[in-house]
Structures are given as structure tokens and as C-alpha cells.
Design a protein around this motif. Structure first.
Motif, PDB file in Angstrom:
ATOM      1  N   ASN A  56       5.356  -1.821   0.699  1.00 29.11           N
ATOM      2  CA  ASN A  56       5.895  -2.804  -0.897  1.00 29.11           C
ATOM      3  C   ASN A  56       6.113  -3.712  -1.406  1.00 29.11           C
ATOM      4  N   ASP A 106      13.943  -6.701  -3.532  1.00 29.16           N
ATOM      5  CA  ASP A 106      13.072  -7.787  -2.539  1.00 29.16           C
ATOM      6  C   ASP A 106      13.399  -8.775  -3.655  1.00 29.16           C
ATOM      7  N   ARG A 153      -1.516   2.165 -10.642  1.00 27.18           N
ATOM      8  CA  ARG A 153      -1.822   0.303  -9.813  1.00 27.18           C
ATOM      9  C   ARG A 153      -0.858  -1.024 -10.722  1.00 27.18           C
ATOM     10  N   THR A 160      -4.553   2.013  -3.145  1.00 29.88           N
ATOM     11  CA  THR A 160      -4.925   2.933  -3.986  1.00 29.88           C
ATOM     12  C   THR A 160      -3.664   3.645  -4.545  1.00 29.88           C
ATOM     13  N   LEU A 219      -1.351   5.324  -4.040  1.00 34.08           N
ATOM     14  CA  LEU A 219      -0.669   6.195  -3.586  1.00 34.08           C
ATOM     15  C   LEU A 219       0.601   6.280  -3.108  1.00 34.08           C
ATOM     16  N   LEU A 271       3.584   4.988  -3.317  1.00 35.72           N
ATOM     17  CA  LEU A 271       5.324   5.703  -4.271  1.00 35.72           C
ATOM     18  C   LEU A 271       5.282   7.208  -4.454  1.00 35.72           C
TER      19      LEU A 271
HETATM   20  N1  LIG Z   1       8.670  -3.760  -4.288  1.00 39.96           N
HETATM   21  C1  LIG Z   1       7.672  -4.646  -5.177  1.00 39.96           C
HETATM   22  N2  LIG Z   1       7.618  -4.497  -6.450  1.00 39.96           N
HETATM   23  C2  LIG Z   1       6.531  -5.071  -7.602  1.00 39.96           C
HETATM   24  N3  LIG Z   1       5.424  -3.869  -7.636  1.00 39.96           N
HETATM   25  C3  LIG Z   1       5.409  -2.920  -7.083  1.00 39.96           C
HETATM   26  C4  LIG Z   1       6.136  -3.166  -5.794  1.00 39.96           C
HETATM   27  N4  LIG Z   1       5.962  -1.650  -5.893  1.00 39.96           N
HETATM   28  C5  LIG Z   1       5.773  -1.106  -6.158  1.00 39.96           C
HETATM   29  N5  LIG Z   1       5.126  -1.375  -7.002  1.00 39.96           N
HETATM   30  C6  LIG Z   1       3.996  -1.291  -8.242  1.00 39.96           C
HETATM   31  O1  LIG Z   1       3.876  -0.100  -7.705  1.00 39.96           O
HETATM   32  C7  LIG Z   1       2.710   0.303  -8.126  1.00 39.96           C
HETATM   33  C8  LIG Z   1       2.971   1.780  -7.148  1.00 39.96           C
HETATM   34  O2  LIG Z   1       2.787   1.350  -5.997  1.00 39.96           O
HETATM   35  P1  LIG Z   1       2.371   2.425  -5.020  1.00 39.96           P
HETATM   36  O3  LIG Z   1       3.360   2.331  -4.052  1.00 39.96           O
HETATM   37  O4  LIG Z   1       2.056   3.835  -5.732  1.00 39.96           O
HETATM   38  O5  LIG Z   1       0.824   1.888  -5.019  1.00 39.96           O
HETATM   39  P2  LIG Z   1      -0.164   0.841  -4.095  1.00 39.96           P
HETATM   40  O6  LIG Z   1       1.162  -0.344  -3.432  1.00 39.96           O
HETATM   41  O7  LIG Z   1      -0.325  -0.567  -4.731  1.00 39.96           O
HETATM   42  O8  LIG Z   1      -1.450   1.284  -2.928  1.00 39.96           O
HETATM   43  P3  LIG Z   1      -0.888   1.710  -1.980  1.00 39.96           P
HETATM   44  O9  LIG Z   1      -1.471   3.236  -1.920  1.00 39.96           O
HETATM   45  O10 LIG Z   1      -1.691   1.544  -0.809  1.00 39.96           O
HETATM   46  O11 LIG Z   1       0.353   2.204  -1.535  1.00 39.96           O
HETATM   47  C9  LIG Z   1       1.971  -1.208  -7.241  1.00 39.96           C
HETATM   48  O12 LIG Z   1       0.611  -1.191  -7.553  1.00 39.96           O
HETATM   49  C10 LIG Z   1       2.692  -2.212  -7.954  1.00 39.96           C
HETATM   50  O13 LIG Z   1       2.480  -2.472  -9.491  1.00 39.96           O
END
Ligand SMILES: Nc1ncnc2c1ncn2[C@@H]1O[C@H](COP(=O)(O)OP(=O)(O)OP(=O)(O)O)[C@@H](O)[C@H]1O
Ligand SMILES: [Mg+2]
Length: 474
Positions: A369, A397, A416, A431, A433, A435
């Protein structure tokens, strides 16, 4: 019949009241009987004392015991009480009225010998209930003493006791009937909310989950029970909504890559004149979508298993600093194409018990992320420290940050954030998911994952894992 709380309560109520009433009646009856007894004994005692005193008076003295006794009786006032005076061998000396000896002679004890004090006997035969009291009177001038006997009818005492018994016999059943009726009505009224609750609860199902039990009196026991059940229904409804949402989101997430891959396949198959390169790139695209699909299916499957309570942790002894270091190493490869540097500062030798693969995945999700949502040439810093008997891993970050609106929702499944879907310089794949899974891993190790700060200059996520955590909760 005894299945009903109303019947049971009324019967218990009645039984306890009947026992209490019976005890009360016995006590009152005993008290009345004792009191009347005392009264009778008092009257007889007074009469005997008067006769005794009269016999001792000088003016009644006569050498003839019959005259002495008759003279003494004349001085005694209690005319309504039959009195007889006997000599020490039991011969009648005087009586008043005539025939009194007949009554007083009914004493079973033979009037011989010398006994002092009052002897009383209850006589239930012949003349009705009577009591006779006898006292030996020592007269110094007479050669021997006298027996004085007095008798009184117990009719009024017996009558009063009978009246008391009749009163009890009428009062107790009447009270019991009244109490039974009032108990029946009162328990019926008190249990009405429970009956209404049961009827309403029976009518609530999956189609009308928003309906709630009626709370008539919120502060009594049944009211509190109804409120607790309503809260339970709230939680069940929320769980059902999030389950439906999860299903809908999962179906949507799976359908999109599947339909794209299907369309790409159909188009490619229709293109009979395509070159090798065209077919290859079509297959490449289909492969990409299938990989995304496979990852989504894996994530959904894992979360569904976690929800169902499967223990999918393989707990072992490990060093947390090594897990963090390995994850950073893997993430650096992802970061190279965006020229993002990942700095790391960890303590050495951090022993821990947990699932190494899951902890690695959690770190990778967070680092992925940070890379995804940080512009090229940015920085990511990972720190591992020991704080208040827990390991704290922070990932900071210099990315695009998370808006206020999104902060509360980023841990929800399939959510998201805005920048991820629209505002990022190029559309960022995912997707929603990552976090959720990272948070599930942290909590299944009895720890937490939180977004501690976020703004225009980047975000910081912190994982806290208790040092002694055995991570075997799910
Ligand atoms: N380090 C970060 N900086 C900014 N926004 C973030 C960060 N980490 C998470 N987010 C926000 O939180 C949302 C949810 O993150 P999550 O990891 O659950 O899903 P994703 O990254 O969109 O998809 P994936 O399932 O592939 O991880 C992200 O879509 C983003 O908007
Ligand atoms: Mg992610």
C-alpha cells in the motif's frame, strides 16, 4: 398446566400464604387460649385467697370446724363462684351455694394429705367445661387445716375459643381465594409484555429484520430483556447487512475480471486472421485478469474462513525483526520501478510466537500500500521497537494520504479510498481487501493495526503485537 409461569407463580404464592396464615392462626389461637386460662386461674386464685383470709379472721373462729367454715364463707364476697370447705380428711364442712360441693368434689385428686398451693383440673363432662381449684389452708387455731375448693364455668372461655376458630375458618379460605385471584390477575398483567415479545419475536425473520420488540416499560426486568434482545437484533441485522454487502462486493469483484477475460477470449477466438503477437498479447491480458481473479478468490476465501472461526494459524517461534526484514526486502523489489526507497530501523533479536507466513503477508500488504499510494521517488520508513511489553511496527510513507472520510472505512472489506479509485496519477489496481486481511492477521495475533496519522505528506500505520502473544485466537 404447570408449564405456565403464571400458574406456577400463583400456586407458589397461594401455598406460601396458606402456610403463613396457618402459622399465624395457630399463634393467635394459642395466645387467646393462654390469656383466657390466665383469667380463669386469676379469678379462682382470688376466691381461694379470700376464703383463706376469711378463715384466719378472729371473728369467724369457732371450735366447731363446721361453724368456723360457715362463718368464714359468709364473709367471702364472690357469690357467683361455688365454694366448698373440707376438713383435712376430706369431709365437707361448709358450701355455698348449696350443692357447690357436688361441683367441687369432681376433683379427681383425693382430698387427703397436705398440699399447698392451687391445683386446677379441667372437667369436660357432666356440668360442661368447668375448672376447679383447690388450696390447703393452714389455720393455727384449728387442730388441722382445711381444703378450700372453688369452681368456675369455662363456658365463656370455650365460647370465645370457638368463635376464634370459626373466624379463622372463614377468614383463611376467603383470604386465600382473594390472594389467588389477585395473584392470577397481577402475574397475568406483569407477564403481558413477555407474551407480546414472544408474538413479535415469532414474526421477525430475514425479510423484516428492521422490526423490533415492543418495549412497554424500559426500566423493569422485562423491559431490560426486550432492550437487550433488540440490541441483539441490531447486531444480527448489522451482521446480516455486512454479510450481504460482502457477498455483493465479492460477486462484483469476481465478475469484473471474469467477464473481461471472457470477452478477451471471445474476441481473440473470433479473430481468425490474428498474428502470433496479437494472440500472445491477448493471452497475456487474460492471464493478468485470471491472476487478479485468483488472488481475489484466495482473499475472499481466507476472510470467509476466518469469519467461520477456522483456526488457520501455524504458530511457531520466530524472530519478528527477521520477518520485517524479509518483507522489506521483498517490497524493495516492488518499489524499484517507482524509485521509492524503503528505510528500515529495527531492534535486533525480537523473539515472538506467531504465524510467520501470515505476519510476512501482513507486512507485505502494508508495504505494498505504501508503495502503491506514494508518488515516484518517495520514501517509506519501517520501524520495529518494543513499547510497553508489545512490539510496535510502524510503516510511514510520504504518499498521497487518506482523506478524513476514508479513514474510518479503509479497513472495511472491498473498500477502496477515493484517491485509489480516481485521484491517483494513474489508476491503482486492487480489490480493497489488503487492509482487512492485514487487520485480521494482527487481531488473530491478539494485536492491533491502526492508521495513526495521515495527511498531505503521507500516512503512518502501526501494528502492535503483544510480546507474549501466542496468536492462536482464530
Ligand atoms: N499507505 C496508504 N496511503 C494512502 N492510502 C492508503 C494507504 N493504504 C491504504 N490506503 C487506502 O485504503 C484503501 C484500502 O486499502 P486496501 O489495502 O484494503 O485495498 P487496496 O490497496 O485498494 O486493494 P488490495 O486489496 O489490492 O490491497 C485503499 O484503496 C486506499 O485508498
Ligand atoms: Mg492494499
Amino acid at each position: 398446566m404447570f408449564d405456565s409461569i403464571r400458574v406456577r407463580l400463583t400456586v407458589w404464592h397461594l401455598a406460601i400464604l396458606a402456610v403463613l396464615q396457618a402459622l399465624l392462626c395457630v399463634c393467635i389461637y394459642d395466645y387467646i387460649s393462654f390469656h383466657l386460662n390466665q383469667q380463669v386461674n386469676g379469678i379462682l386464685g382470688n376466691v381461694l385467697t379470700s376464703v383463706d383470709q376469711a378463715l384466719g379472721k378472729p371473728e369467724v373462729w369457732n371450735a366447731d370446724p363446721q361453724v368456723h367454715a360457715a362463718n368464714a364463707l359468709k364473709l367471702v364476697k364472690h357469690t357467683e363462684t361455688p365454694i366448698a370447705i373440707y376438713d383435712a380428711t376430706g369431709n365437707l364442712m361448709a358450701e355455698r351455694p348449696s350443692g357447690a360441693a357436688h361441683i367441687t368434689h369432681l376433683v379427681e385428686r383425693p382430698l387427703t394429705g397436705t398440699y399447698v398451693g392451687t391445683e386446677s383440673e379441667n372437667l369436660q363432662e357432666h356440668l360442661g367445661a368447668r375448672r376447679v381449684a383447690v388450696r390447703f389452708s393452714v389455720q393455727p387455731r384449728a387442730s388441722a387445716g382445711y381444703f378450700i375448693a372453688a369452681s368456675t364455668s369455662l363456658f365463656s372461655r370455650v365460647d370465645e375459643l370457638r368463635t376464634a376458630r370459626i373466624a379463622f375458618l372463614i377468614r383463611v379460605p376467603f383470604m386465600l381465594v382473594l390472594t389467588g385471584l389477585s395473584g392470577w390477575i397481577l402475574t397475568g398483567r406483569s407477564l403481558t409484555p413477555a407474551v407480546l415479545m414472544a408474538e413479535r419475536a415469532r414474526s421477525i425473520g430475514a425479510d423484516n429484520m428492521s422490526e423490533r420488540l415492543t418495549v412497554l416499560h424500559p426500566y423493569d426486568e422485562l423491559g431490560r430483556l426486550a432492550l437487550a434482545l433488540n440490541e441483539l437484533l441490531d447486531r444480527l441485522a448489522a451482521a446480516s447487512v455486512s454479510e450481504r454487502q460482502f457477498m455483493a462486493d465479492a460477486a462484483h469483484e469476481l465478475r469484473t475480471p471474469l467477464s473481461i477475460a471472457q470477452t478477451a477470449t471471445t474476441v481473440t477466438l473470433m479473430n481468425t486472421d490474428g498474428t502470433f503477437e496479437e494472440y500472445r498479447s491477448a493471452l497475456q491480458a487474460i492471464d493478468n485478469y485470471l491472476q487478479r481473479l485468483s488472488r481475489s478468490v484466495n482473499d475472499v476465501f481466507r476472510l470467509a474462513r476466518a469469519d467461520a472461526g477456522f483456526k488457520s494459524l501455524h504458530v511457531e517461534d520466530l524472530y519478528l525483526d527477521e520477518v520485517v526484514f524479509d518483507a522489506v526486502k521483498a517490497a524493495r523489489m516492488l518499489a524499484t520501478h517507482k524509485n521509492i526507497t524503503i528505510g528500515i530501523s529495527t531492534m535486533e533479536s525480537c523473539p515472538y510466537r506467531g504465524d510467520e507466513a501470515l505476519l510476512h503477508e501482513m507486512m507485505l500488504n502494508l508495504l505494498e500500500n505504501s508503495i502503491k499510494y506514494t508518488r515516484p521517488c518517495g520514501n517509506v520508513t519501517v520501524k520495529l521497537m518494543n513499547n510497553a511489553n508489545a512490539y510496535e511496527i510502524s510503516i510511514t510513507d510520504t504518499g498521497i494520504g487518506i482523506s478524513e472520510v476514508d479513514r474510518d472505512r479503509i479497513f472495511q472489506r472491498f473498500y477502496r479510498g477515493g484517491p485509489a479509485t480516481m485521484l491517483a496519477p494513474q489508476k491503482v489496481e486492487g480489490t480493497g481487501l489488503g487492509l482487512s486481511i492485514a487487520q485480521w492477521i494482527a487481531t488473530s495475533h491478539l494485536g492491533t493495526l491502526e492508521l495513526t496519522s495521515s495527511g498531505q505528506h503521507g500516512s503512518t500505520f502501526v501494528v502492535r503485537l503483544p510480546c507474549n502473544g501466542d496468536g492462536a485466537t482464530t
